[in-house]
Design a protein around this motif. Structure first.
Motif, mmCIF file in Angstrom:
data_model
loop_
_atom_site.group_PDB
_atom_site.id
_atom_site.type_symbol
_atom_site.label_atom_id
_atom_site.label_comp_id
_atom_site.label_asym_id
_atom_site.label_seq_id
_atom_site.Cartn_x
_atom_site.Cartn_y
_atom_site.Cartn_z
ATOM 1 N N TYR A 1 0.308 15.473 16.303
ATOM 2 C CA TYR A 1 0.522 15.565 15.145
ATOM 3 C C TYR A 1 0.272 14.836 14.794
ATOM 4 N N CYS A 2 -0.072 14.303 13.302
ATOM 5 C CA CYS A 2 -0.285 13.327 12.548
ATOM 6 C C CYS A 2 1.421 12.977 11.712
ATOM 7 N N ALA A 3 1.658 11.767 11.698
ATOM 8 C CA ALA A 3 2.950 12.021 10.948
ATOM 9 C C ALA A 3 3.534 10.646 10.356
ATOM 10 N N ALA B 1 -5.401 12.758 6.965
ATOM 11 C CA ALA B 1 -5.735 12.782 5.368
ATOM 12 C C ALA B 1 -4.281 12.927 4.549
ATOM 13 N N ALA B 2 -3.448 11.913 3.797
ATOM 14 C CA ALA B 2 -2.424 12.219 2.930
ATOM 15 C C ALA B 2 -2.224 12.331 2.155
ATOM 16 N N SER B 3 -0.989 12.340 1.069
ATOM 17 C CA SER B 3 -1.386 12.648 -0.046
ATOM 18 C C SER B 3 -0.141 13.185 -0.415
ATOM 19 N N GLN C 1 6.624 16.232 -2.372
ATOM 20 C CA GLN C 1 6.626 16.494 -1.245
ATOM 21 C C GLN C 1 4.399 15.929 -0.774
ATOM 22 N N VAL C 2 4.745 15.947 0.715
ATOM 23 C CA VAL C 2 3.601 14.532 1.928
ATOM 24 C C VAL C 2 3.648 15.739 1.978
ATOM 25 N N GLN C 3 2.071 15.785 2.069
ATOM 26 C CA GLN C 3 1.061 16.735 2.802
ATOM 27 C C GLN C 3 0.220 15.890 3.817
ATOM 28 N N ASP D 1 -6.691 3.224 7.111
ATOM 29 C CA ASP D 1 -7.342 2.667 5.556
ATOM 30 C C ASP D 1 -6.655 4.142 4.248
ATOM 31 N N ASN D 2 -5.629 2.878 3.738
ATOM 32 C CA ASN D 2 -4.786 3.204 2.825
ATOM 33 C C ASN D 2 -5.705 3.492 1.597
ATOM 34 N N PRO D 3 -6.413 2.437 1.066
ATOM 35 C CA PRO D 3 -6.889 3.193 -0.029
ATOM 36 C C PRO D 3 -7.560 4.779 0.074
ATOM 37 N N LYS D 4 -8.150 5.108 1.214
ATOM 38 C CA LYS D 4 -8.717 6.303 1.316
ATOM 39 C C LYS D 4 -7.681 7.269 1.935
ATOM 40 N N ASN D 5 -6.323 6.769 2.122
ATOM 41 C CA ASN D 5 -5.165 7.779 2.398
ATOM 42 C C ASN D 5 -5.518 8.609 3.829
ATOM 43 N N MET D 6 -6.611 7.319 4.766
ATOM 44 C CA MET D 6 -6.536 8.619 5.789
ATOM 45 C C MET D 6 -5.623 7.588 6.702
ATOM 46 N N MET D 7 -5.964 8.120 8.444
ATOM 47 C CA MET D 7 -5.691 7.365 9.621
ATOM 48 C C MET D 7 -6.631 8.130 10.560
#
Length: 123
Positions: free
Chosen positions: A93-95, A23-25, A1-3, A71-77
């Protein structure tokens, strides 16, 4: 799953600025983007960004005012919003897209969604 978890929403005066964070995980997301739902309206496209950050697309209504970065190393947008207008009031909404469609792809196909964060712009 993605959060995906958005933050940074709030109340701002017309003409002001606000920056939303996502923040993505869970797994890799390739293209990512922002969408919004205004009161009584359907969810609409705001903008997208490719995996490598080199390609972006924006709705005509926000071009020149909003900027997406990641910033992909931080998993942030982020979504930087300037010159805000009352009509920008919406839940944002972030997607993200878990499918690889090319490093420069920034289309609006999204497979995973965040919970949304409220942005209210007062006149």
């Amino acid at each position: 799953q993605v959060q995906l978890v958005e933050s940074g929403g709030g109340l701002v005066q017309a003409g002001g600025s606000l920056r939303l964070s996502c923040a993505a995980s869970g797994r890799t997301l390739y293209a990512m983007g922002w969408f919004r739902r205004a009161p009584g309206k359907e969810r609409e496209f705001v903008g997208t960004i490719s995996r490598n950050g080199g390609s972006t697309q924006y709705a005509d209504s926000v071009k020149g005012r909003f900027t997406i970065s990641r910033d992909n190393p931080k998993n942030m947008m982020w979504l930087q919003m300037n010159s805000l207008k009352p009509e920008d009031t919406a839940v944002y909404y972030c997607a993200g897209d878990r499918e690889y469609r090319g490093s420069d792809y920034s289309g609006s196909i999204m497979t995973d969604w965040g919970q949304g964060t409220q942005v209210t712009v007062s006149s």
